[in-house]
Each structure stands twice: as C-alpha cells, then as structure tokens.
Motif scaffolding. Structure first.
Motif: not given
Length: 190
Positions: A92-113
């Motif tokens: 989704r981020l790639r399609r929107r053009g938001i994809a960023d290779d920097s690790d500072e902005r990358r957040q883990p995806v929250p997933v219900a346990s």
C-alpha cells in the motif's frame, strides 16, 4: 537497535545461498523445524484452512503430541498472518509513493494476537470481517479432521498428551479445520 539488527539479519540471510529461503523474522518453532528438516527427523503436517492457504507445520520433537501440534499451528499461523499484513502494508505504501527505505520511518505493523482469520477466511460480502477471538475459543469451536482417513481427531479425552502416531497422524498428513458441531455432535452453549 532492533531495526538495524533486523536489517543486518535480513542481509546475512540473503547473502548466504542455503539460507536465502528463510524469512528474516523467523520464529523459534519455524527455525527448529528447519533444523529438524536438515537433520532428517522432522514431522511435517499440512493444515487446510477454508479460504486461506494451506499451512505447513514442521514439528521438531521426536514424538510430537497433539498439544505441541496445536501450539505450533497457533504460532506459525500468527507469524504467517503478521508477514502477510506487513507485506500488504508495504505494498500500500509503495502504491501511494510513500515507500521509504530509511529504517527510522518504518513502523512495525500491529497485528492482533489472535484473530479468527487464522482458521478460516474472514472475507465476506466483498470486504474483510475481522473477528477477534482467542485460540482457546478457536480450539473449542474447531477441531482437526484427518483428510486422508476422513476421521475427526478426538483430542478431548487425552488433554493433548496423546502423540500424533497414537491418533493415526503420520508424517506428511493433511489435516483440516472443521466446526466441532458438525463432526463431534456438540451443541453451542447460549
């Protein structure tokens, strides 16, 4: 620190040819299963889920029990679900053009346990329905059916202590999630 460790582990796994098929976020059970496969002592079980991909569970124990199989199914399906959620988010981020290779902005995806999506597809009426339930509830409502023999696996009497061989489950067996009401004749409580 976690992001840099994860990125370094990803780089190492990609550089070594024999380890390139192992995901960088492999769980402990998955890693032990891979080691058991390499040593030739693994038990592989295929679990079919309605509307979802077949789950491959590799057990590293010498004589695995039904409780160990259930625990492995829960952990591996959660890990697989988490990976698919992360891939969808990154896409989704790639399609929107938001994809960023920097690790500072990358957040883990929250997933219900624990989600109902791990057993059967929650895709209804053209969109996702996410029912949040616990694995304890799922094991009360769903059972496993041995597809090869068309027999339900009755694990209620043994409290999970019965080995897979005692229950007639061999290596490379195919199991399927089924509603307990249908095969065990139990009625749901109101």
């Amino acid at each position: 620190m976690l992001a840099s460790t994860s990125e370094e582990l990803r780089r190492i796994l990609q550089d070594i040819e024999t380890l390139s098929d192992i995901p960088h976020d492999i769980t402990n059970i998955e890693l032990r299963g891979e080691i058991a496969i390499a040593e030739g002592r693994a038990t592989t079980i295929y679990v079919q889920r309605d509307g979802l991909s077949t789950l491959t569970v590799v057990l590293h124990q010498h004589e695995p029990t039904i409780a160990q199989l259930k625990r492995a199914i829960a952990l591996i399906s959660r890990a697989q679900h988490k990976r698919s959620q992360r891939e969808r988010c990154e896409e989704r981020l790639r399609r929107r053009g938001i994809a960023d290779d920097s690790d500072e902005r990358r957040q883990p995806v929250p997933v219900a346990s624990s989600t109902g999506e791990l057993v059967h597809s929650a895709h209804r009426n053209g969109h996702d329905h996410r029912a949040f339930v616990s694995w304890r509830f799922l094991w009360r409502c769903f059972g496993l059916l041995n597809v090869d023999t068309n027999q339900p696996i009755d694990d209620q009497r043994s409290s999970g202590r019965a080995t897979l061989k005692e229950l007639g489950i061999e290596n490379a067996a195919t199991l399927k999630f089924v509603h307990r009401v249908k095969y065990f004749g139990r009625q749901r409580q109101s």
